[in-house]
Motif scaffolding. Structure first.
Motif, PDB file in Angstrom:
ATOM      1  N   ALA A   1       0.833  -1.192   0.000  1.00 37.14           N
ATOM      2  CA  ALA A   1       0.000   0.000   0.000  1.00 37.14           C
ATOM      3  C   ALA A   1       0.868   1.243   0.000  1.00 37.14           C
ATOM      4  CB  ALA A   1      -0.910   0.001   1.214  1.00 37.14           C
ATOM      5  N   SER A   2       0.494   2.192  -0.816  1.00 36.00           N
ATOM      6  CA  SER A   2       1.146   3.483  -0.849  1.00 36.00           C
ATOM      7  C   SER A   2       0.111   4.517  -0.428  1.00 36.00           C
ATOM      8  CB  SER A   2       1.652   3.783  -2.262  1.00 36.00           C
ATOM      9  OG  SER A   2       2.207   5.063  -2.314  1.00 36.00           O
ATOM     10  N   LEU A   3       0.358   5.164   0.711  1.00 38.00           N
ATOM     11  CA  LEU A   3      -0.587   6.126   1.254  1.00 38.00           C
ATOM     12  C   LEU A   3      -0.062   7.534   1.055  1.00 38.00           C
ATOM     13  CD1 LEU A   3      -1.184   4.244   4.619  1.00 38.00           C
ATOM     14  CD2 LEU A   3      -2.560   4.101   2.558  1.00 38.00           C
ATOM     15  N   THR A   4      -0.962   8.441   0.747  1.00 35.40           N
ATOM     16  CA  THR A   4      -0.585   9.848   0.564  1.00 35.40           C
ATOM     17  C   THR A   4      -1.403  10.690   1.509  1.00 35.40           C
ATOM     18  OG1 THR A   4      -0.139   9.429  -1.763  1.00 35.40           O
ATOM     19  CG2 THR A   4      -0.392  11.730  -1.108  1.00 35.40           C
ATOM     20  N   TYR A   5      -0.720  11.511   2.285  1.00 40.41           N
ATOM     21  CA  TYR A   5      -1.389  12.420   3.221  1.00 40.41           C
ATOM     22  C   TYR A   5      -0.770  13.797   3.079  1.00 40.41           C
ATOM     23  CZ  TYR A   5      -3.005  14.508   7.573  1.00 40.41           C
ATOM     24  OH  TYR A   5      -3.566  15.345   8.506  1.00 40.41           O
ATOM     25  N   ARG A   6      -1.577  14.737   2.657  1.00 40.49           N
ATOM     26  CA  ARG A   6      -1.148  16.134   2.468  1.00 40.49           C
ATOM     27  C   ARG A   6       0.095  16.232   1.582  1.00 40.49           C
ATOM     28  NH1 ARG A   6      -2.277  19.404   8.091  1.00 40.49           N
ATOM     29  NH2 ARG A   6      -4.458  18.844   8.235  1.00 40.49           N
ATOM     30  N   GLY A   7       0.109  15.462   0.504  1.00 41.04           N
ATOM     31  CA  GLY A   7       1.189  15.542  -0.452  1.00 41.04           C
ATOM     32  C   GLY A   7       2.389  14.666  -0.147  1.00 41.04           C
ATOM     33  N   ASN A   8       2.461  14.059   1.042  1.00 41.78           N
ATOM     34  CA  ASN A   8       3.556  13.164   1.402  1.00 41.78           C
ATOM     35  C   ASN A   8       3.136  11.733   1.192  1.00 41.78           C
ATOM     36  OD1 ASN A   8       5.153  15.323   2.236  1.00 41.78           O
ATOM     37  ND2 ASN A   8       4.253  15.298   4.263  1.00 41.78           N
ATOM     38  N   THR A   9       4.003  10.925   0.561  1.00 43.23           N
ATOM     39  CA  THR A   9       3.696   9.528   0.283  1.00 43.23           C
ATOM     40  C   THR A   9       4.372   8.637   1.325  1.00 43.23           C
ATOM     41  OG1 THR A   9       3.602  10.029  -2.069  1.00 43.23           O
ATOM     42  CG2 THR A   9       3.789   7.729  -1.468  1.00 43.23           C
ATOM     43  N   TYR A  10       3.606   7.677   1.838  1.00 45.55           N
ATOM     44  CA  TYR A  10       4.098   6.742   2.843  1.00 45.55           C
ATOM     45  C   TYR A  10       3.891   5.317   2.351  1.00 45.55           C
ATOM     46  CZ  TYR A  10       3.619  10.870   5.820  1.00 45.55           C
ATOM     47  OH  TYR A  10       3.698  12.122   6.336  1.00 45.55           O
TER      48      TYR A  10
END
Length: 56
Positions: A45-54
Motif C-alpha cells: 500500500a502506498s498512502l498519501t497524506y497532504r502531499g507526502n507519500t508513505y
C-alpha cells in the motif's frame, strides 16, 4: 402453488420449484491461511497524506 410472503404481502408462486444438486462445502484452514499470507506479500500500500507519500 406455494404462497410466498415479502414485506407482509402474500404472493403466489406461478412455477414449480426445481430440485437443485446439493453441493457440500469444506473448510481447509491451511489453504485459507496460506492464500491470505500470499495476498499479504503481494499487497504494497502506498498512502498519501497532504502531499507526502508513505509506504505501509
Amino acid at each position: 402453488m406455494t404462497v410466498l410472503t415479502y414485506r407482509g404481502k402474500e404472493y403466489l408462486q406461478h412455477k414449480e420449484a426445481t430440485p437443485k444438486k446439493v453441493v457440500e462445502l469444506s473448510y481447509r484452514s491451511n489453504v485459507y491461511t496460506s492464500r491470505q499470507a500470499e495476498a499479504k506479500k503481494q499487497m504494497q500500500a502506498s498512502l498519501t497524506y497532504r502531499g507526502n507519500t508513505y509506504q505501509k
